[in-house]
Design a protein around this motif. Structure first.
Motif, short mmCIF file in Angstrom:
data_model
loop_
_atom_site.label_atom_id
_atom_site.label_comp_id
_atom_site.label_asym_id
_atom_site.label_seq_id
_atom_site.Cartn_x
_atom_site.Cartn_y
_atom_site.Cartn_z
N PHE A 163 -3.99 4.00 -14.37
CA PHE A 163 -4.03 2.98 -15.42
C PHE A 163 -2.63 2.38 -15.60
O PHE A 163 -1.63 3.08 -15.51
N LEU A 164 -2.62 1.08 -15.84
CA LEU A 164 -1.35 0.37 -15.96
C LEU A 164 -1.40 -0.57 -17.15
O LEU A 164 -2.45 -1.04 -17.54
N TRP A 165 -0.24 -0.83 -17.69
CA TRP A 165 -0.09 -1.87 -18.72
C TRP A 165 0.83 -2.95 -18.17
O TRP A 165 1.87 -2.65 -17.59
N ASP A 198 0.83 -1.19 0.00
CA ASP A 198 0.00 0.00 0.00
C ASP A 198 0.87 1.25 0.00
O ASP A 198 1.87 1.32 0.71
N GLY A 199 0.45 2.22 -0.78
CA GLY A 199 1.17 3.48 -0.78
C GLY A 199 2.25 3.57 -1.84
O GLY A 199 2.77 4.64 -2.10
N GLU A 200 2.56 2.46 -2.49
CA GLU A 200 3.54 2.53 -3.57
C GLU A 200 2.99 3.38 -4.69
O GLU A 200 1.84 3.22 -5.11
N LEU A 201 3.83 4.26 -5.20
CA LEU A 201 3.36 5.27 -6.15
C LEU A 201 2.75 4.67 -7.40
O LEU A 201 1.73 5.13 -7.91
N THR A 202 3.37 3.61 -7.91
CA THR A 202 2.88 3.07 -9.16
C THR A 202 1.66 2.17 -8.98
O THR A 202 0.97 1.87 -9.95
N GLY A 203 1.40 1.74 -7.77
CA GLY A 203 0.28 0.83 -7.57
C GLY A 203 0.46 -0.50 -8.24
O GLY A 203 -0.50 -1.21 -8.52
N PHE A 255 -1.82 -6.59 -21.21
CA PHE A 255 -3.05 -6.35 -20.47
C PHE A 255 -3.11 -4.89 -20.04
O PHE A 255 -2.14 -4.35 -19.49
N CYS A 256 -4.24 -4.29 -20.26
CA CYS A 256 -4.54 -2.97 -19.75
C CYS A 256 -5.24 -3.16 -18.40
O CYS A 256 -6.05 -4.09 -18.25
N ALA A 257 -4.94 -2.31 -17.42
CA ALA A 257 -5.56 -2.43 -16.11
C ALA A 257 -5.88 -1.04 -15.57
O ALA A 257 -5.22 -0.06 -15.91
N ALA A 258 -6.89 -0.98 -14.70
CA ALA A 258 -7.30 0.31 -14.13
C ALA A 258 -7.69 0.12 -12.68
O ALA A 258 -8.07 -0.97 -12.25
N ARG A 259 -7.58 1.21 -11.93
CA ARG A 259 -8.00 1.14 -10.54
C ARG A 259 -8.57 2.48 -10.10
O ARG A 259 -8.34 3.52 -10.72
N ALA A 314 3.56 -18.98 -19.88
CA ALA A 314 4.01 -19.71 -18.70
C ALA A 314 4.67 -18.80 -17.65
O ALA A 314 5.40 -19.28 -16.79
N GLU A 315 4.43 -17.51 -17.76
CA GLU A 315 4.92 -16.58 -16.74
C GLU A 315 3.77 -15.72 -16.24
O GLU A 315 2.72 -15.63 -16.88
N GLY A 316 3.97 -15.08 -15.08
CA GLY A 316 2.98 -14.14 -14.61
C GLY A 316 3.11 -12.81 -15.31
O GLY A 316 4.17 -12.49 -15.88
N PRO A 317 2.05 -12.00 -15.31
CA PRO A 317 2.14 -10.66 -15.89
C PRO A 317 3.18 -9.82 -15.14
O PRO A 317 3.34 -9.94 -13.93
N THR A 318 3.89 -8.97 -15.88
CA THR A 318 4.84 -8.05 -15.27
C THR A 318 4.49 -6.62 -15.66
O THR A 318 4.06 -6.35 -16.78
N PHE A 319 4.69 -5.73 -14.74
CA PHE A 319 4.36 -4.32 -14.93
C PHE A 319 5.23 -3.71 -16.01
O PHE A 319 6.43 -3.95 -16.08
N LEU A 320 4.60 -2.89 -16.84
CA LEU A 320 5.32 -2.24 -17.94
C LEU A 320 5.39 -0.73 -17.76
O LEU A 320 6.45 -0.13 -17.71
N ILE A 321 4.24 -0.10 -17.66
CA ILE A 321 4.18 1.35 -17.57
C ILE A 321 2.81 1.74 -17.03
O ILE A 321 1.84 0.98 -17.15
#
Lengths: 115, 114
Positions: free
Chosen positions: B33-35, A97-102, B89-93, B41-48
């Motif tokens: 928003f995140l990509w 929680d609180g990490e900038l990038t989420g 994958f596009c993601a939002a929160r 065979a791998e988990g998703p990894t954060f891009l930007i």
């Protein structure tokens, strides 16, 4: 630095059997998520824990699914009884929680096949 | 009802050209928003990622654009490389919910042809 660790990587079982998937989040992370990936629905959130407490389990498909987080370093997702339509890849993810990038950090997934 | 939609299941692009992956969302409360990128065979990894207070964020070959009025974001990869072949994958929160859970689209499989 260890990432999110999931086990088993692959599970093949017969309809009606109990399945338990396990997850060890990244040390220090306080949020844990269980996602399910299928071709039809993509990545669906099943349940989300914060500080070991279930916060949102609205994504759990039905009562056959249950999840627990007895401590900060371990979570289980249980399916009892399992059905062929539960076949999917189940991912565990953790975050702080609180990490900038989420950003969520995902494990490599558990591929479940129910025959 | 899908709140995050990626309407193109797949995309093929020639190496060196630009790849543009699109994403639409319906929930106007989403503010981040995140990509993510996923290899087999791998988990998703954060891009930007991008916050709703911005309309562009760039990181090397990757740029994300956000059009809030259209509820649309896109990921540009230029130049595309064969190693970029993966599912995106596009993601939002919604931060206001006090949670960090992400809602994902179904993904777009990018194939970069050498």
């Amino acid at each position: 630095d260890a990432g999110v660790i999931q086990s088993p990587r692959h599970e093949v079982t017969e309809m009606g059997q109990e399945v338990t998937l396990r997850c060890k989040p990244i040390s220090g992370h306080n949020s844990l998520f269980w996602y399910r990936q299928t071709m039809m629905r993509g990545l669906e959130l099943l349940i989300y824990f914060n500080n070991n407490v279930p916060i949102d389990d609205s994504g759990m498909p039905e009562d056959r699914f249950s999840a627990k987080m007895p401590n900060a370093s371990f979570s289980t997702l249980k399916i009892q009884p399992s059905e062929p339509r539960d076949s999917a890849v189940y991912f565990c993810a953790s975050s702080l929680d609180g990490e900038l990038t989420g950003e969520l950090f995902f494990g490599e997934g558990s591929r479940l096949t129910v025959l | 009802d899908q709140q995050v939609k990626q309407n193109s299941p797949s995309l093929s692009v020639q190496e060196g050209r630009i790849s543009i992956l699109n994403c639409d969302y319906t929930n106007s409360m989403f503010d981040y928003f995140l990509w993510y990128k996923k290899y087999p065979a791998e988990g998703p990894t954060f891009l930007i990622s991008i916050s709703s207070i911005k309309d562009k964020n760039e990181d090397g070959r990757f740029t994300v654009f956000l059009n809030k009025s259209a509820k649309h974001l896109s990921l540009h990869i230029v130049p595309s490389q064969p190693g970029d072949s993966a599912v995106y994958f596009c993601a939002a929160r919604w931060s206001g919910a006090g949670s960090y859970q992400l809602t994902f689209g179904k993904g777009t499989k990018l194939s970069v042809i050498p």
